[in-house]
Write a protein that holds these residues in place. Structure first.
Motif, PDB file in Angstrom:
ATOM      1  N   GLU A 294      47.820  22.631  49.032  1.00 54.87           N
ATOM      2  CA  GLU A 294      48.168  23.737  48.315  1.00 54.87           C
ATOM      3  C   GLU A 294      49.223  24.860  47.947  1.00 54.87           C
ATOM      4  N   THR A 295      49.840  25.263  47.346  1.00 52.93           N
ATOM      5  CA  THR A 295      50.527  26.512  47.930  1.00 52.93           C
ATOM      6  C   THR A 295      49.430  28.213  48.044  1.00 52.93           C
TER       7      THR A 295
ATOM      8  N   PRO B 295      54.707  24.563  49.660  1.00 45.44           N
ATOM      9  CA  PRO B 295      55.939  26.107  48.599  1.00 45.44           C
ATOM     10  C   PRO B 295      55.038  27.034  50.397  1.00 45.44           C
TER      11      PRO B 295
ATOM     12  N   THR C 179      53.382  31.700  40.503  1.00 46.25           N
ATOM     13  CA  THR C 179      53.741  30.770  40.275  1.00 46.25           C
ATOM     14  C   THR C 179      55.198  30.806  40.799  1.00 46.25           C
TER      15      THR C 179
ATOM     16  N   ASP D 226      57.758  16.018  51.826  1.00 46.14           N
ATOM     17  CA  ASP D 226      58.096  16.312  50.714  1.00 46.14           C
ATOM     18  C   ASP D 226      58.687  17.730  50.495  1.00 46.14           C
TER      19      ASP D 226
ATOM     20  N   THR E 126      61.278  18.590  48.163  1.00 49.02           N
ATOM     21  CA  THR E 126      61.434  19.108  47.087  1.00 49.02           C
ATOM     22  C   THR E 126      60.422  20.083  46.625  1.00 49.02           C
ATOM     23  N   SER E 127      59.487  20.112  47.451  1.00 47.40           N
ATOM     24  CA  SER E 127      58.356  21.170  47.004  1.00 47.40           C
ATOM     25  C   SER E 127      58.279  22.138  46.703  1.00 47.40           C
TER      26      SER E 127
ATOM     27  N   LYS F 125      58.820  23.591  43.526  1.00 46.15           N
ATOM     28  CA  LYS F 125      57.548  24.057  42.555  1.00 46.15           C
ATOM     29  C   LYS F 125      57.036  25.465  42.255  1.00 46.15           C
TER      30      LYS F 125
END
Length: 336
Positions: free
Chosen positions: A70-71, A197, A206, A272, A274-275, A278
Motif C-alpha cells: 500500500e501507499t 502510488p 491521501t 495496477d 490506475t493506482s 488513488k
C-alpha cells in the motif's frame, strides 16, 4: 501571454457550447486556474504526466524484505531504501531510485510537489523559501535520503539502475515502460515488477503530487473563437480521450476515461496502472508564481555538499533574488 494581452478566458465559451468543465480532471482544471490572477479558465488541459512507485520483487527477495502493498510514507520508503542499498553477490544495489541519474531530478521533486507551494510571491517575486517551512521540511527529508551511503554513487549518476535490475524501487513517470522495456522481457515485467502510488507525507496520507499540464488556449485576437473552442471540445471528447488514455500518450484530461489509462500497452498488462488515481492531487492555495522558474533548488549541489538546510536555503534565496531582479529588468525592457 499576459504581457501580450492575448489570454482569452474560456468559462463563457464553455457555457455557450454546453460544455461541462466538471467533466475534466479537476486537478488539471485547478492547475490552469491557478496560473491566472483572476482564477479564470485560460485554456483546456492537454493531459498530464503521472508518477508512480515501481518495485522489483526479485531484489526484495534477494534482501529478504516483504513487498510493499500500500501507499508508504516517505520516511517508510527511505527506511526501506537504506535496508536495500548495498552489495549482494558482488553487485551494488540501490534500495530506492528517484528517477535515476543521481536521484536529483523529477522523482526527487515529488515530495515538494505534494506540498504545492510557491518558491516566490506571485505578485512581487519575493523569494519565500526561507520563510515557508515547507522547504525546510522537504530538504530535511531529502537530507535523510542523500545520507544513505551509495545513493549518489558514480554508478547511480550514470543512468537508471532500476532498468538494469540494480534498484529495488524507483519513483518515476508512470509511462516509464511505454516506449520500451529495459528488461526486454514482458514476462519479467508481469511477474517481477509491480507498481503503487508514490510515497506520501505522513501528515497528508491521501495527497499526491500537484498535476501539471499545458493549457491549450484561444487568442483574444482570434476572429474564430467559437470554431477554435469546437476544436478544443473535440480534443477532450470521449472518443479522442479514450485513444489517448489507452495508448498512454498522456494522462487523460477527461475523468470519464481514466480507468482505461494504459489498457492498450502490452508492458502494462496485469499492472495496477490506475493506482495513480488513488491519491488526490495537491492543489495550490494561491496563484502559481511565474517567478519560481528563476529560483533553482539545486538538489545535486545540496546532496553533495556539507551545507545544512538553512545555509543552502539562504544561498539559494540570494541567487534567486538576483535572477528574479534580472528577469524583471528584462521584462521591463520588453514592455518598453
Amino acid at each position: 501571454m499576459e504581457n501580450l494581452g492575448v489570454i482569452y478566458p474560456l468559462d463563457e465559451l464553455a457555457k455557450s457550447h454546453d460544455f461541462d468543465i466538471n467533466s475534466l480532471n479537476p486537478g488539471l482544471v485547478s492547475s490552469i486556474r491557478s496560473l491566472d490572477i483572476e482564477g479564470r479558465l485560460i485554456g483546456i488541459p492537454d493531459g498530464t504526466g503521472y508518477l508512480s512507485l515501481f518495485y522489483n520483487k526479485e531484489i526484495f527477495d534477494l534482501f529478504g524484505i516483504p513487498y510493499p502493498t500500500e501507499t508508504m510514507t516517505w520516511d517508510q520508503a527511505f527506511d526501506l531504501a537504506k535496508k536495500m542499498t548495498g552489495q549482494r553477490n558482488g553487485i551494488s544495489y540501490l534500495g530506492l531510485e528517484l528517477g535515476g541519474y543521481g536521484n536529483t531530478g523529477d522523482g526527487a521533486a515529488v515530495p515538494i510537489k505534494e506540498l504545492a507551494v510557491n518558491k516566490t510571491d506571485p505578485d512581487t517575486g519575493e523569494v519565500l523559501i526561507t520563510k515557508d517551512p515547507a522547504f525546510t521540511k522537504y530538504l530535511e527529508l531529502m537530507k535523510k535520503y542523500y545520507s544513505i551511503p551509495g545513493i549518489r554513487s558514480e554508478e547511480a549518476k550514470k543512468g537508471e539502475l532500476f532498468g538494469q535490475k540494480q534498484a529495488a524501487m524507483t519513483v518515476t513517470w508512470t509511462a516509464y515502460f511505454v516506449h520500451g522495456n529495459p528488461f526486454e522481457d514482458v514476462e519479467y515485467l508481469k511477474n517481477k515488477v509491480a507498481m503503487l502510488p508514490v510515497p506520501v507525507w505522513a501528515d497528508q496520507p491521501t495527497i499526491g503530487p500537484v498535476l501539471g499540464t499545458t493549457p491549450m488556449v484561444i487568442s483574444s485576437s482570434s476572429e474564430h473563437k467559437d470554431a477554435a473552442f469546437s476544436v478544443l471540445k473535440e480534443y477532450v471528447s470521449v472518443p479522442n480521450q479514450t485513444k489517448i488514455a489507452q495508448s498512454m500518450a498522456s494522462g487523460p484530461a477527461l475523468t470519464e476515461v481514466a480507468d482505461l489509462y494504459g489498457s492498450a500497452i502490452e508492458n502494462y498488462v496485469g499492472q495496477d496502472v490506475t493506482s495513480v488515481f488513488k491519491l488526490t492531487p495537491a492543489t495550490y492555495q494561491t496563484r502559481q508564481s511565474l517567478w519560481d522558474q528563476y529560483v533553482n533548488l539545486d538538489l545535486a549541489k545540496f546532496a553533495d555538499s556539507d551545507m545544512n538546510v538553512q545555509e543552502f536555503l539562504r544561498i539559494t534565496k540570494e541567487e534567486g533574488e538576483a535572477a528574479v531582479a534580472e528577469a524583471k529588468t528584462h521584462l521591463g525592457n520588453m514592455k518598453e
